[in-house]
Design an enzyme around this catalytic site. Structure first.
Site, PDB file in Angstrom:
ATOM      1  N   ASP A 109       8.315  19.628  11.777  1.00 36.12           N
ATOM      2  CA  ASP A 109       8.818  18.521  12.083  1.00 36.12           C
ATOM      3  C   ASP A 109       9.879  18.306  13.193  1.00 36.12           C
ATOM      4  OD1 ASP A 109       8.763  15.749   9.959  1.00 36.12           O
ATOM      5  OD2 ASP A 109      10.439  15.974  11.217  1.00 36.12           O
ATOM      6  N   LYS A 157      15.756  18.061   8.288  1.00 41.61           N
ATOM      7  CA  LYS A 157      14.750  17.795   7.427  1.00 41.61           C
ATOM      8  C   LYS A 157      14.130  19.293   6.987  1.00 41.61           C
ATOM      9  CE  LYS A 157      11.564  14.015   6.864  1.00 41.61           C
ATOM     10  NZ  LYS A 157      10.313  13.638   7.434  1.00 41.61           N
ATOM     11  N   LEU A 168      -4.394   8.780   0.758  1.00 43.81           N
ATOM     12  CA  LEU A 168      -3.360   9.098  -0.486  1.00 43.81           C
ATOM     13  C   LEU A 168      -2.201   7.922  -0.701  1.00 43.81           C
ATOM     14  CD1 LEU A 168      -0.445  10.155   0.745  1.00 43.81           C
ATOM     15  CD2 LEU A 168      -1.691  12.192   0.887  1.00 43.81           C
ATOM     16  N   ARG A 169      -1.985   7.742  -1.928  1.00 41.57           N
ATOM     17  CA  ARG A 169      -1.148   6.661  -2.324  1.00 41.57           C
ATOM     18  C   ARG A 169       0.191   7.215  -2.694  1.00 41.57           C
ATOM     19  NH1 ARG A 169      -4.587   4.868  -7.282  1.00 41.57           N
ATOM     20  NH2 ARG A 169      -4.773   7.121  -7.001  1.00 41.57           N
ATOM     21  N   GLU A 170       1.415   6.780  -2.318  1.00 42.80           N
ATOM     22  CA  GLU A 170       2.531   7.180  -2.772  1.00 42.80           C
ATOM     23  C   GLU A 170       2.586   7.052  -4.168  1.00 42.80           C
ATOM     24  OE1 GLU A 170       5.955   5.670  -0.714  1.00 42.80           O
ATOM     25  OE2 GLU A 170       4.847   5.562   1.269  1.00 42.80           O
ATOM     26  N   PHE A 211      -6.818  -3.281  -7.971  1.00 45.07           N
ATOM     27  CA  PHE A 211      -6.151  -4.039  -7.139  1.00 45.07           C
ATOM     28  C   PHE A 211      -6.407  -5.664  -7.244  1.00 45.07           C
ATOM     29  CE2 PHE A 211      -4.063  -1.620  -3.773  1.00 45.07           C
ATOM     30  CZ  PHE A 211      -4.241  -0.483  -4.484  1.00 45.07           C
ATOM     31  N   GLY A 214       1.091 -10.635  -8.248  1.00 47.51           N
ATOM     32  CA  GLY A 214       2.487 -10.405  -8.287  1.00 47.51           C
ATOM     33  C   GLY A 214       3.299 -11.214  -7.023  1.00 47.51           C
ATOM     34  N   CYS A 273       2.345   1.053   4.208  1.00 41.99           N
ATOM     35  CA  CYS A 273       1.014   1.025   4.922  1.00 41.99           C
ATOM     36  C   CYS A 273       0.338  -0.369   5.010  1.00 41.99           C
ATOM     37  CB  CYS A 273       0.251   2.144   4.048  1.00 41.99           C
ATOM     38  SG  CYS A 273       0.552   3.706   4.334  1.00 41.99           S
ATOM     39  N   LYS A 285       6.528   0.292  -5.309  1.00 40.98           N
ATOM     40  CA  LYS A 285       5.769   0.185  -6.446  1.00 40.98           C
ATOM     41  C   LYS A 285       6.248   1.480  -7.491  1.00 40.98           C
ATOM     42  CE  LYS A 285       2.295   3.290  -5.388  1.00 40.98           C
ATOM     43  NZ  LYS A 285       0.979   3.854  -4.693  1.00 40.98           N
TER      44      LYS A 285
HETATM   45  C1  UDX Z   1      -1.712   2.431   0.299  1.00 39.18           C
HETATM   46  C2  UDX Z   1      -3.493   2.690   0.253  1.00 39.18           C
HETATM   47  O1  UDX Z   1      -3.724   2.585  -1.429  1.00 39.18           O
HETATM   48  C3  UDX Z   1      -3.627   4.215   0.603  1.00 39.18           C
HETATM   49  O2  UDX Z   1      -5.187   4.529   0.542  1.00 39.18           O
HETATM   50  C4  UDX Z   1      -3.239   4.613   2.020  1.00 39.18           C
HETATM   51  O3  UDX Z   1      -3.529   5.879   2.340  1.00 39.18           O
HETATM   52  C5  UDX Z   1      -1.875   4.158   2.301  1.00 39.18           C
HETATM   53  O4  UDX Z   1      -1.429   2.754   1.833  1.00 39.18           O
HETATM   54  P1  UDX Z   1       0.520   2.795  -1.038  1.00 39.18           P
HETATM   55  O5  UDX Z   1       0.875   2.002   0.180  1.00 39.18           O
HETATM   56  O6  UDX Z   1       0.986   4.177  -1.336  1.00 39.18           O
HETATM   57  O7  UDX Z   1      -1.035   3.235  -0.537  1.00 39.18           O
HETATM   58  O8  UDX Z   1       0.184   1.988  -2.369  1.00 39.18           O
HETATM   59  P2  UDX Z   1      -0.609   1.407  -3.138  1.00 39.18           P
HETATM   60  O9  UDX Z   1      -0.770   1.697  -4.334  1.00 39.18           O
HETATM   61  O10 UDX Z   1      -2.002   1.043  -2.474  1.00 39.18           O
HETATM   62  O11 UDX Z   1       0.004  -0.210  -3.233  1.00 39.18           O
HETATM   63  C6  UDX Z   1       0.188  -1.031  -2.259  1.00 39.18           C
HETATM   64  C7  UDX Z   1       0.903  -2.234  -2.211  1.00 39.18           C
HETATM   65  O12 UDX Z   1      -0.038  -3.054  -3.034  1.00 39.18           O
HETATM   66  C8  UDX Z   1       2.021  -2.107  -3.401  1.00 39.18           C
HETATM   67  O13 UDX Z   1       3.198  -2.941  -2.830  1.00 39.18           O
HETATM   68  C9  UDX Z   1       1.629  -2.621  -4.587  1.00 39.18           C
HETATM   69  O14 UDX Z   1       2.395  -3.155  -5.467  1.00 39.18           O
HETATM   70  C10 UDX Z   1       0.576  -3.618  -4.085  1.00 39.18           C
HETATM   71  N1  UDX Z   1      -0.413  -3.983  -5.076  1.00 39.18           N
HETATM   72  C11 UDX Z   1      -1.426  -2.959  -5.083  1.00 39.18           C
HETATM   73  C12 UDX Z   1      -0.442  -5.283  -5.690  1.00 39.18           C
HETATM   74  O15 UDX Z   1       0.229  -6.293  -5.493  1.00 39.18           O
HETATM   75  N2  UDX Z   1      -1.592  -5.384  -6.631  1.00 39.18           N
HETATM   76  C13 UDX Z   1      -2.415  -4.661  -6.926  1.00 39.18           C
HETATM   77  O16 UDX Z   1      -3.473  -4.871  -7.392  1.00 39.18           O
HETATM   78  C14 UDX Z   1      -2.450  -3.409  -6.334  1.00 39.18           C
END
Ligand code: UDX
Length: 482
Positions: free
Chosen positions: A30, A35, A152-154, A265, A269, A276, A336
């Site tokens: 990095d 960091k 990947l998702r956080e 998904f 909400g 992302c 999230k």
């Molecule tokens: C996302 C993608 O899922 C992942 O594949 C990519 O690599 C990075 O972006 P992330 O941003 O970590 O991952 O979170 P994710 O779980 O996908 O949720 C994204 C947003 O959508 C959050 O704000 C979540 O609250 C919202 N969400 C998700 C909803 O409002 N409703 C849903 O049904 C699902």
């Protein structure tokens, strides 16, 4: 294999750590020296479940170290580029960090290697990168470019690394595909022991998708934009449900049973946030525009998402009538659950909007308080959900942390000024909440009135709460044991 991972952010640090865990020798780089020093001392720059234990384990085993970009690429057989691509003013991705890394690789790398683009980039970035890497080729070395988008998702990044649905590879040469397949071999064969999850889907092998670099790059933006569209779609359906008296949970359930739609998904909400989706949708619109395609469908996805904040605040206003001077407890701040990330979090916008209207906000989040405080210092941050709710006239749920599903409702009932829950994530059990004497308002579903809690009922609720607590403890114990 000797691997360099450039960028110690969410994607880079997770990738570096997990690659080390499956047996590679990894140098994670990095340009932020502070960091790097923190990581060398075992301190994580962000919260991600299981990350800390795996970083420590792999550093101790000598498979993972933290270095500068310049030194990390020397003698590397594969270099993963995981630097940020933040949005520019016009919505396009800022690729300057990627260009800098390409230059460093060109100048410093010493042998044949694979350069793997993992950062989310606009289509055709690979082709640009190749041109940047010409310096390298001029030295008489071989350098193959691979696009390998990250999904990947956080909050579940480690699990996502070890159990991906698919691994997408964009290559120009068959040989490069073979080499990258070797890096991922343990995941493809399921020949590793998942270090953090007892309920491993050991027998489910990920799909191995090999294509050209342009298509691989598009898969990432198209996937994230499609998921964002699904969320905006169900959010619109939830508004319709509110208007006509239908129940969005039932509608989503019925829709999701169609395998062509799927149940994921479809949670309505306060809208999607995080680093992302908002930036990727914006970037995808710009990519399409530049290619002469009008993707206005995605502009509407963005518009629907932006309106969620105001619609939710309107719900709060409707319940409280006057917001000014009211004490409101906000549960959740992270975009999230299971992360401390508050970037582009709709929850923060909601808090700001309530404060602008004169509400007195007390907020609680299990992980994100410090990051929220850094960008929103004027809020009263609390140590637990009960403290935040003390004297509140409404408890507003904006992040669906598991903890909020296991609240001692009777204790909460005694603390609040007015028993009102406004759930922006449809996260809570409406009947349980109402049976404990709270008026419950959610998204796309009829409000549930507080039930009069008679003496007998109180006893029943106490028993239910106690049973719930025992179940939670047992489950926790079982999880730990496994
Ligand atoms: C996302 C993608 O899922 C992942 O594949 C990519 O690599 C990075 O972006 P992330 O941003 O970590 O991952 O979170 P994710 O779980 O996908 O949720 C994204 C947003 O959508 C959050 O704000 C979540 O609250 C919202 N969400 C998700 C909803 O409002 N409703 C849903 O049904 C699902």
């Amino acid at each position: 294999m000797k691997i360099s991972v450039i960028g110690a952010g969410y994607v880079g640090l997770t990738t570096a750590t997990c690659l080390a865990e499956i047996g590679h020798t990894v140098r994670c780089a990095d340009n932020d020296e502070t960091k790097l020093n923190l990581l060398r001392c075992g301190q994580m720059p962000f919260f991600e479940p299981h990350l800390e234990e795996l970083v420590l384990k792999n550093c101790q085993a000598g498979r993972l170290r933290f270095e500068t970009t310049e030194s990390s690429v020397v003698n590397a057989e594969a270099i993963f580029i995981c630097v940020g691509t933040p949005p520019l003013e016009n919505g396009e991705a800022d690729l300057s960090a990627i260009a800098n890394v390409a230059r460093t690789i060109g100048q410093r790398a010493t042998g044949d290697c694979l350069v793997i683009e993992k950062s989310t980039v606009p289509v055709q970035t690979g082709q640009q990168l190749k041109r940047q890497l010409q310096l390298y080729v001029d030295k008489g070395l071989r350098c193959d470019l691979v696009s390998n988008p990250e999904f990947l998702r956080e909050g579940s990044a480690i699990e996502d690394f070890f159990h991906p649905d698919r691994i997408v590879i964009g290559v120009e040469r068959e040989e490069a595909a073979r080499q990258i397949e070797e890096i991922y071999r343990p995941l493809l064969d399921r020949s590793f022991h998942c270090p953090v999850h007892s309920d491993c889907k050991e027998d489910r092998k990920p799909a191995w998708v090999v294509t050209d670099t342009n298509s691989a790059e598009l898969i990432k933006h198209a996937s994230n934009s499609f998921l964002a569209m699904k969320i905006s779609f169900i959010n619109m359906v939830s508004d319709l449900c509110d208007a006509v008296g239908a129940d969005v949970s039932k509608v989503a359930l019925g829709m999701g049973m169609d395998p062509r739609i799927g149940p994921a998904f479809l949670n309505p909400g306060i809208g999607f946030g995080g680093f992302c989706f908002p930036k990727d949708v914006q970037a995808f619109v710009r990519i399409a525009e530049k290619a002469g395609c009008d993707f206005s469908l995605l502009r509407e996805v963005e518009n629907v998402n932006k309106r969620r904040i105001e619609l939710f605040v309107e719900k709060v206003r409707k319940e409280l009538w006057v917001v000014r001077g009211r004490k409101i407890a906000v549960w959740g701040l992270a975009f999230k659950p299971n992360t401390d990330d508050v970037r582009f979090a709709p929850s923060l916008e909601i808090v700001r909007s309530l404060i602008r209207e004169g509400a007195e906000v007390s907020a609680y989040d299990p992980q994100a308080t410090e990051k929220a405080r850094a960008v929103m210092p004027d809020v009263r941050y609390c140590a637990n959900p009960y403290e935040a709710a003390q004297g509140a006239e409404a408890v507003v749920v904006v992040t669906e942390w598991e903890e909020f599903r296991h609240i001692d409702w009777q204790r909460l009932r005694r603390l609040v000024e007015r028993p009102l829950i406004i759930d922006g994530r449809n996260a809570l059990d409406s009947k349980l909440v109402a049976r404990n004497g709270f008026h419950y308002v959610s998204i796309g579903r009829a409000a549930v009135a507080a039930e009069d809690v008679e003496c007998g009922d109180r006893e029943k609720i106490r028993t239910e709460n106690a049973e719930r607590a025992v179940q939670d403890i047992a489950l926790e114990g079982l999880t730990r044991a496994l």
